[in-house]
Write a protein that holds these residues in place. Structure first.
Motif, PDB file in Angstrom:
ATOM      1  N   THR A 106      40.989  39.311   2.947  1.00 39.41           N
ATOM      2  CA  THR A 106      39.730  39.901   3.397  1.00 39.41           C
ATOM      3  C   THR A 106      39.535  39.711   4.902  1.00 39.41           C
ATOM      4  O   THR A 106      39.124  40.644   5.614  1.00 39.41           O
ATOM      5  CB  THR A 106      38.558  39.273   2.632  1.00 39.41           C
ATOM      6  N   ALA A 107      39.824  38.523   5.406  1.00 38.95           N
ATOM      7  CA  ALA A 107      39.679  38.275   6.843  1.00 38.95           C
ATOM      8  C   ALA A 107      40.628  39.166   7.648  1.00 38.95           C
ATOM      9  O   ALA A 107      40.258  39.684   8.709  1.00 38.95           O
ATOM     10  CB  ALA A 107      39.947  36.803   7.136  1.00 38.95           C
ATOM     11  N   GLN A 108      41.839  39.362   7.144  1.00 38.84           N
ATOM     12  CA  GLN A 108      42.783  40.227   7.849  1.00 38.84           C
ATOM     13  C   GLN A 108      42.338  41.687   7.785  1.00 38.84           C
ATOM     14  O   GLN A 108      42.517  42.441   8.759  1.00 38.84           O
ATOM     15  CB  GLN A 108      44.178  40.057   7.241  1.00 38.84           C
ATOM     16  N   GLN A 109      41.762  42.107   6.665  1.00 37.45           N
ATOM     17  CA  GLN A 109      41.245  43.477   6.568  1.00 37.45           C
ATOM     18  C   GLN A 109      40.170  43.734   7.619  1.00 37.45           C
ATOM     19  O   GLN A 109      40.152  44.788   8.269  1.00 37.45           O
ATOM     20  CB  GLN A 109      40.695  43.724   5.167  1.00 37.45           C
ATOM     21  N   GLU A 110      39.260  42.787   7.783  1.00 37.77           N
ATOM     22  CA  GLU A 110      38.197  42.954   8.774  1.00 37.77           C
ATOM     23  C   GLU A 110      38.768  43.041  10.184  1.00 37.77           C
ATOM     24  O   GLU A 110      38.313  43.850  11.004  1.00 37.77           O
ATOM     25  CB  GLU A 110      37.213  41.792   8.665  1.00 37.77           C
ATOM     26  N   ARG A 111      39.747  42.229  10.460  1.00 39.83           N
ATOM     27  CA  ARG A 111      40.347  42.233  11.792  1.00 39.83           C
ATOM     28  C   ARG A 111      41.053  43.557  12.063  1.00 39.83           C
ATOM     29  O   ARG A 111      40.941  44.122  13.163  1.00 39.83           O
ATOM     30  CB  ARG A 111      41.330  41.068  11.908  1.00 39.83           C
ATOM     31  N   VAL A 112      41.802  44.069  11.090  1.00 37.68           N
ATOM     32  CA  VAL A 112      42.526  45.326  11.273  1.00 37.68           C
ATOM     33  C   VAL A 112      41.550  46.490  11.401  1.00 37.68           C
ATOM     34  O   VAL A 112      41.740  47.399  12.233  1.00 37.68           O
ATOM     35  CB  VAL A 112      43.506  45.548  10.106  1.00 37.68           C
ATOM     36  N   ARG A 113      40.500  46.474  10.605  1.00 32.95           N
ATOM     37  CA  ARG A 113      39.522  47.579  10.666  1.00 32.95           C
ATOM     38  C   ARG A 113      38.810  47.607  12.017  1.00 32.95           C
ATOM     39  O   ARG A 113      38.535  48.682  12.560  1.00 32.95           O
ATOM     40  CB  ARG A 113      38.496  47.422   9.537  1.00 32.95           C
ATOM     41  N   GLU A 114      38.542  46.436  12.563  1.00 35.77           N
ATOM     42  CA  GLU A 114      37.922  46.369  13.877  1.00 35.77           C
ATOM     43  C   GLU A 114      38.876  46.855  14.966  1.00 35.77           C
ATOM     44  O   GLU A 114      38.443  47.455  15.957  1.00 35.77           O
ATOM     45  CB  GLU A 114      37.491  44.928  14.161  1.00 35.77           C
ATOM     46  N   ARG A 115      40.154  46.631  14.761  1.00 36.16           N
ATOM     47  CA  ARG A 115      41.143  47.033  15.768  1.00 36.16           C
ATOM     48  C   ARG A 115      41.445  48.522  15.714  1.00 36.16           C
ATOM     49  O   ARG A 115      41.697  49.148  16.748  1.00 36.16           O
ATOM     50  CB  ARG A 115      42.423  46.218  15.536  1.00 36.16           C
ATOM     51  N   PHE A 116      41.428  49.112  14.510  1.00 35.04           N
ATOM     52  CA  PHE A 116      41.728  50.537  14.345  1.00 35.04           C
ATOM     53  C   PHE A 116      40.573  51.209  13.604  1.00 35.04           C
ATOM     54  O   PHE A 116      40.692  51.550  12.416  1.00 35.04           O
ATOM     55  CB  PHE A 116      43.032  50.740  13.577  1.00 35.04           C
ATOM     56  N   PRO A 117      39.445  51.427  14.262  1.00 37.23           N
ATOM     57  CA  PRO A 117      38.274  51.971  13.545  1.00 37.23           C
ATOM     58  C   PRO A 117      38.405  53.443  13.182  1.00 37.23           C
ATOM     59  O   PRO A 117      37.717  53.916  12.271  1.00 37.23           O
ATOM     60  CB  PRO A 117      37.134  51.756  14.557  1.00 37.23           C
ATOM     61  N   ASP A 118      39.247  54.200  13.876  1.00 31.05           N
ATOM     62  CA  ASP A 118      39.319  55.642  13.644  1.00 31.05           C
ATOM     63  C   ASP A 118      40.361  56.053  12.606  1.00 31.05           C
ATOM     64  O   ASP A 118      40.415  57.200  12.200  1.00 31.05           O
ATOM     65  CB  ASP A 118      39.634  56.363  14.964  1.00 31.05           C
ATOM     66  N   THR A 119      41.210  55.124  12.191  1.00 29.42           N
ATOM     67  CA  THR A 119      42.262  55.448  11.222  1.00 29.42           C
ATOM     68  C   THR A 119      41.736  55.290   9.797  1.00 29.42           C
ATOM     69  O   THR A 119      41.107  54.271   9.487  1.00 29.42           O
ATOM     70  CB  THR A 119      43.477  54.532  11.424  1.00 29.42           C
ATOM     71  N   PRO A 120      41.946  56.279   8.928  1.00 34.32           N
ATOM     72  CA  PRO A 120      41.513  56.120   7.526  1.00 34.32           C
ATOM     73  C   PRO A 120      42.165  54.900   6.887  1.00 34.32           C
ATOM     74  O   PRO A 120      43.340  54.597   7.140  1.00 34.32           O
ATOM     75  CB  PRO A 120      41.980  57.419   6.863  1.00 34.32           C
ATOM     76  N   THR A 121      41.416  54.194   6.068  1.00 32.33           N
ATOM     77  CA  THR A 121      41.931  52.964   5.454  1.00 32.33           C
ATOM     78  C   THR A 121      43.128  53.238   4.546  1.00 32.33           C
ATOM     79  O   THR A 121      43.955  52.352   4.336  1.00 32.33           O
ATOM     80  CB  THR A 121      40.825  52.283   4.651  1.00 32.33           C
ATOM     81  N   SER A 122      43.203  54.466   4.013  1.00 33.05           N
ATOM     82  CA  SER A 122      44.334  54.772   3.132  1.00 33.05           C
ATOM     83  C   SER A 122      45.664  54.813   3.879  1.00 33.05           C
ATOM     84  O   SER A 122      46.729  54.728   3.268  1.00 33.05           O
ATOM     85  CB  SER A 122      44.102  56.113   2.438  1.00 33.05           C
ATOM     86  N   LYS A 123      45.615  54.932   5.216  1.00 30.96           N
ATOM     87  CA  LYS A 123      46.838  54.983   6.009  1.00 30.96           C
ATOM     88  C   LYS A 123      47.119  53.684   6.748  1.00 30.96           C
ATOM     89  O   LYS A 123      48.207  53.509   7.301  1.00 30.96           O
ATOM     90  CB  LYS A 123      46.755  56.133   7.019  1.00 30.96           C
ATOM     91  N   LEU A 124      46.143  52.789   6.793  1.00 31.39           N
ATOM     92  CA  LEU A 124      46.313  51.538   7.524  1.00 31.39           C
ATOM     93  C   LEU A 124      47.236  50.581   6.772  1.00 31.39           C
ATOM     94  O   LEU A 124      47.345  50.640   5.545  1.00 31.39           O
ATOM     95  CB  LEU A 124      44.962  50.868   7.738  1.00 31.39           C
TER      96      LEU A 124
END
Length: 581
Positions: free
Chosen positions: A356-374
């Motif tokens: 969960t902590a890594q998900q938050e960090r990645v989402r903050e780093r790549f906000p414009d990329t759909p989560t299905s592709k991250l």
């Protein structure tokens, strides 16, 4: 005039519907938002134009270097030439990419199979296959035919590695023929069973000389036997084929494959890491993050907690955390090695917190990329959208382990004929990413997890595969022996081996030798033991037992003991019971 003002107002101030890439739904934006969008589009165009000019400049530099090196084409440029000419790293990367593109242009499996080094991208895989170390040309061509036939049945991300390992076995055979025959193995009709025996002896010598391990020795002979048998099945030794006239005696049988080594350090079982080592590694994860990056630390934590393969962790999608129908947390992953996709592994809350902590960090780093592709662990290099996973963590992991202080472990050594315990440093070469998978299996096996459950957790199809990942510890063996022997009684109701914990292992092995099982218990009479418990086979006249020993695991009451003693004194082999009064 009022009508004209109203027309201009409607023209410039009415909502305009646009499809903005930042917003998933089409919403109305006013003219000032349109200007912002156009400004960004112009900025992107300017950036693209700047990149185009940069690429043109790089291409000019490459052409200048080719003139200096007098290279007729990119395909003739070698990496050593580029290093000698002082070509910068970024230009070397561009040259390699262009060279690869030229090599693959127009390539097909039919044309690639004619080469001695195959680019497996043409076959839908990665990396290359090298056949150049097989010295005999006809044998090399036969192995290439086998590889061409074998590739369609291979799946996963490490096809090149597994295939090359099998080819290395054939390379050992080729080297053996080259060294031990005057014709270097080129005259196929003269090959015989003797050459295969010489090959087996040479492989055994190399294993004894520690050129490679005993487990590798088994694999080399097994791979050679598999390829040779497959070549014969494919008919390559028939008339008009590449190996026409190859004698039937040039083959290996099952008996030629050595037994698997019992040394646990050279087999799958026994590669787990001791608890003291695991604690030291977990306490120094901050150092790993410091010398590498956050993604490598998270990958190592997940390897330790889940026991997955390194490739399965590095390619985890961003949305790998889920819940099963029962509401418990699971991790979704792909077993790419065996092409079993969409696997689920139950995980603990602590592991879920790391994800969960890594998900938050990645989402903050790549906000414009759909989560299905991250990706959960995106690569920090050449990855603007976060869709590219990290590569191998082996190099960074090795640097981290080497930087750790020595991990002292208690080891029993022989000093002046006496066994003493000394604190010695643990061999750091045994600490590598895949060792966490072995530790996962051993940890669950020591917790008395059922083998079939552990097989499911390891995502194996065969129980024998799972059993190769762990060993039965001496403590568990002793516990089972003591538990069983504590339930054995003699004919007087006394427990035998009451002090089994203090007895040497030789006593546990020796005791069953002087007894024989009968229908009513255990007989200790030597003549009947020699006859195997058969009444008519004892030498001389049959001997009477002093009374059958009570079957182990079934305690007897005092009344039953009296009846048994009476039956023994009358010469009858039976178990007496006392009717309730």
């Amino acid at each position: 005039m009022d009508a004209e003002a109203e027309r201009l107002h409607l023209l410039f101030c009415r909502p305009i519907t646009l499809l903005d890439s930042r917003v998933e739904d089409a919403e109305a934006v006013r003219i000032r938002d349109l200007v912002d969008v156009l400004d960004r589009a112009v900025g992107r165009a300017a950036a693209l134009e700047e990149d185009m000019h940069a690429h043109v400049a790089r291409r000019r530099q490459i052409c200048d270097q080719m003139r200096l090196l007098q290279a007729p084409s990119l395909e003739t440029l070698q990496d050593a030439d580029l290093d000698h000419a002082g070509v910068t790293t970024d230009l070397q990367m561009i040259i390699r990419g262009a060279r690869t593109a030229l090599r693959r242009m127009g390539a097909t499996p039919e044309t690639e199979r004619l080469k001695d080094i195959w680019d497996l991208a043409v076959f839908g895989h990665t990396r290359t296959l090298n056949f150049t170390r097989i010295h005999q040309l006809l044998l090399r061509e036969a192995v290439k035919v086998w590889a061409y036939d074998e590739l369609p049945r291979r799946r996963g991300r490490n096809v090149a590695g597994s295939m090359q390992n099998m080819i290395r076995g054939r390379e050992q055979l080729s080297e053996s023929l080259r060294l031990q025959r005057e014709d270097e193995g080129c005259r196929l009709r003269l090959l015989s069973r003797t050459d295969m025996v010489s090959f087996c002896n040479r492989v055994a010598f190399l294993a004894e000389s520690c050129v490679f391990g005993a487990h590798h020795r088994v694999n080399v002979i097994r791979y050679v036997r598999k390829i040779v048998n497959r070549i014969r099945v494919m008919g390559l030794t028939g008339p008009g084929e590449v190996l026409e006239g190859l004698p039937a005696g040039f083959a290996l049988s099952v008996e030629d494959i050595p037994d698997e080594p019992e040394d646990t350090e050279d087999t799958e079982a026994g590669r787990d890491l001791p608890d003291e080592v695991m604690r030291e590694l977990c306490d120094n994860l901050d150092l790993l993050e410091k010398i590498s990056n956050r993604e490598f630390r998270v990958a190592t934590e997940l390897l330790i907690d889940t026991g997955r393969r390194p490739d399965e962790i590095s390619t985890l999608p961003w949305d790998c955390l889920a819940k099963d129908p029962g509401g418990t947390l699971v991790m979704d992953y792909d077993n790419s090695m065996n092409y079993r996709l969409g696997r689920r592994l139950p995980i603990a809350q602590a592991t879920a917190a790391v994800i969960t902590a890594q998900q938050e960090r990645v989402r903050e780093r790549f906000p414009d990329t759909p989560t299905s592709k991250l990706k959960l662990l995106p690569s920090p290099v050449a990855n603007p959208a976060g869709t590219k996973p990290i590569g191998s963590i082996g190099e960074a992991h090795r640097a981290w382990v080497d930087d750790l202080p020595d991990i002292m472990m208690p080891v029993v050594v022989l000093v002046d004929g006496q066994l003493v315990t000394r604190m010695l440093p643990f061999d750091k070469s045994r600490i590598f990413p895949y060792a966490y998978r072995h530790s996962f299996a051993q940890r669950h096996a020591d917790s008395d997890i059922a083998p079939d459950v552990l097989m499911d957790l390891m995502d194996h199809r065969e129980l024998s595969t799972t059993q190769a990942y762990y060993r039965v510890s001496q403590e568990r063996r002793r516990e089972v022996v003591d538990r069983v022997t504590a339930l054995q009684f003699d004919r007087r109701g006394n427990r035998v081996w009451r002090k089994a914990q203090g007895m040497p292992d030789s006593e546990h092995v020796r005791r069953p030798i002087g007894e024989v099982a009968t229908a009513y218990g255990i007989c200790l009479e030597p003549h009947n033991v020699a006859a195997g418990g058969q009444p008519g086979l004892a030498p001389g006249r049959p001997r009477q037992c002093p009374g059958p020993q009570h079957p182990p695991g079934r305690p007897r009451s005092a009344a039953g003991e009296t009846a048994v003693a009476g039956a023994g004194s009358s010469g009858m082999a039976g178990v007496g019971t006392r009717s309730p009064s």
